[in-house]
Design a protein around this motif. Structure first.
Motif, PDB file in Angstrom:
ATOM      1  N   ASP A   1     -27.257  68.724  28.100  1.00 48.41           N
ATOM      2  CA  ASP A   1     -27.489  70.155  27.921  1.00 48.41           C
ATOM      3  C   ASP A   1     -28.231  70.383  26.605  1.00 48.41           C
TER       4      ASP A   1
ATOM      5  N   ALA B   1     -26.610  72.803  24.202  1.00 52.16           N
ATOM      6  CA  ALA B   1     -25.337  72.419  23.582  1.00 52.16           C
ATOM      7  C   ALA B   1     -25.498  71.334  22.525  1.00 52.16           C
ATOM      8  N   ALA B   2     -26.622  70.642  22.528  1.00 55.24           N
ATOM      9  CA  ALA B   2     -26.821  69.500  21.627  1.00 55.24           C
ATOM     10  C   ALA B   2     -26.885  69.937  20.168  1.00 55.24           C
ATOM     11  N   LEU B   3     -26.224  69.165  19.305  1.00 53.77           N
ATOM     12  CA  LEU B   3     -26.238  69.408  17.862  1.00 53.77           C
ATOM     13  C   LEU B   3     -26.713  68.183  17.079  1.00 53.77           C
TER      14      LEU B   3
ATOM     15  N   THR C   1     -24.538  64.507  25.752  1.00 51.86           N
ATOM     16  CA  THR C   1     -24.745  65.664  26.610  1.00 51.86           C
ATOM     17  C   THR C   1     -26.178  65.684  27.124  1.00 51.86           C
TER      18      THR C   1
ATOM     19  N   GLY D   1     -30.769  70.796  17.868  1.00 51.78           N
ATOM     20  CA  GLY D   1     -30.126  72.069  18.147  1.00 51.78           C
ATOM     21  C   GLY D   1     -30.040  72.940  16.907  1.00 51.78           C
TER      22      GLY D   1
ATOM     23  N   THR E   1     -22.932  66.146  21.009  1.00 51.01           N
ATOM     24  CA  THR E   1     -22.325  67.345  20.432  1.00 51.01           C
ATOM     25  C   THR E   1     -21.537  67.037  19.166  1.00 51.01           C
ATOM     26  N   ASP E   2     -21.417  65.746  18.797  1.00 49.55           N
ATOM     27  CA  ASP E   2     -20.662  65.369  17.601  1.00 49.55           C
ATOM     28  C   ASP E   2     -21.514  64.511  16.682  1.00 49.55           C
TER      29      ASP E   2
ATOM     30  N   TRP F   1     -35.034  66.267  21.908  1.00 46.88           N
ATOM     31  CA  TRP F   1     -34.514  67.625  22.044  1.00 46.88           C
ATOM     32  C   TRP F   1     -35.630  68.664  21.895  1.00 46.88           C
TER      33      TRP F   1
END
Length: 282
Positions: free
Chosen positions: A137, A140-142, A135, A102, A127-128, A149
């Motif tokens: 999504d 939204a993925a980091l 996730t 992301g 996400t963390d 991804w």
């Protein structure tokens, strides 16, 4: 029976015999292999040790993500194996921190990577930074699997078990592929293992186009240690991420396969270093 029918029967007999002979040869070849690895230049992968490897490293070019066009390819590839420093940028990158995706995918910061991860991240997004909040999504993925991804789920990072299988079982040949512009790009060619045993050769020789069709070539792409755009020791060494975190005290480490001119070894080091990714698919 007329002459025409006799000729047709004779032709069919020759065709049947020829097909049987080819089938027998193919079966003999497969019988001698440890895995049923069958490769074609028309596939987007090469099968070695029963694992489907992409025919190029993961790359970011301009605004797009892609698999490199050639197995030997990396940005600003160098001639020879003495080790050179090259420069890359966010618009032309193929060395990545571990466990980022992301908005974090193109970071070169030593403080941004997945940390204290307790699970394998292959084919997963989060996400963390601890990779606990999974996730589906892509927007939204980091953190998580950068190959998964970047390719929208088509490819993924190899697991520790998959890269270890390559390391422990595949035959390998150190050498160089000569590009159209005359550069010798060094790396290791991994080929499907035979039941009779593997071949481990660190004496450099030229790798042919035909060998690239049937084998996995991992170029010595170098690595990024410090924040910024400098890639060190390109042509001399290569480091390929797995999807497995390595707990090492206060440090954030992850496992990778390390390629050197005289040996291949299994290792784990800083997750905030920039290393290469050769994706796999199911």
């Amino acid at each position: 029976m007329n002459l025409k029918n006799l000729l047709i029967m004779a032709a069919m007999s020759v065709m049947t015999f020829g097909f049987a002979a080819c089938s027998s040869d193919d079966d003999d070849d497969k019988d001698g292999m440890l895995y049923d690895d069958v490769n074609s230049e028309y596939n987007d992968y090469v099968s070695v040790c029963g694992i489907k490897w992409a025919r190029g490293n993961l790359q970011h070019l301009g605004e797009d993500w892609r698999i490199a066009d050639h197995q030997w390819e990396y940005f600003n590839y160098v001639d020879g194996n003495t080790g050179s420093s090259i420069s890359q940028s966010s618009s032309q990158m193929d060395h990545f921190n571990w466990g980022v995706c992301g908005a974090n995918a193109l970071t070169t910061s030593s403080s941004v990577c997945a940390k204290n991860v307790s699970q394998d991240i292959s084919g997963k997004m989060f996400t963390d930074e601890a990779c606990t909040a999974e996730t589906s999504d892509f927007a939204a993925a980091l953190y998580g699997d950068i190959a998964y991804w970047a390719t929208q789920g088509v490819w993924r990072l190899p697991t520790q078990a998959e890269l270890q299988k390559l390391y422990n079982e595949a035959s390998y040949q150190y050498g160089y592929y000569t590009t159209e512009d005359g550069k010798n790009v060094y790396g290791y060619l991994f080929t499907p293992p035979m039941k009779s045993g593997r071949v481990e050769n660190t004496s450099a020789r030229q790798i042919t186009d035909e060998e690239l069709v049937g084998g996995l070539f991992l170029p010595a792409t170098g690595y990024r240690i410090y924040p910024g755009s400098t890639i060190s020791k390109s042509g001399e060494v290569g480091y390929y991420w797995t999807s497995q975190y390595r707990s090492a005290g206060d440090n954030d480490y992850a496992y990778y396969l390390e390629l050197q001119p005289t040996r291949i070894r299994w290792a784990g080091n800083a997750s905030y270093y920039g290393r290469s990714v050769r994706p796999v698919k199911n």
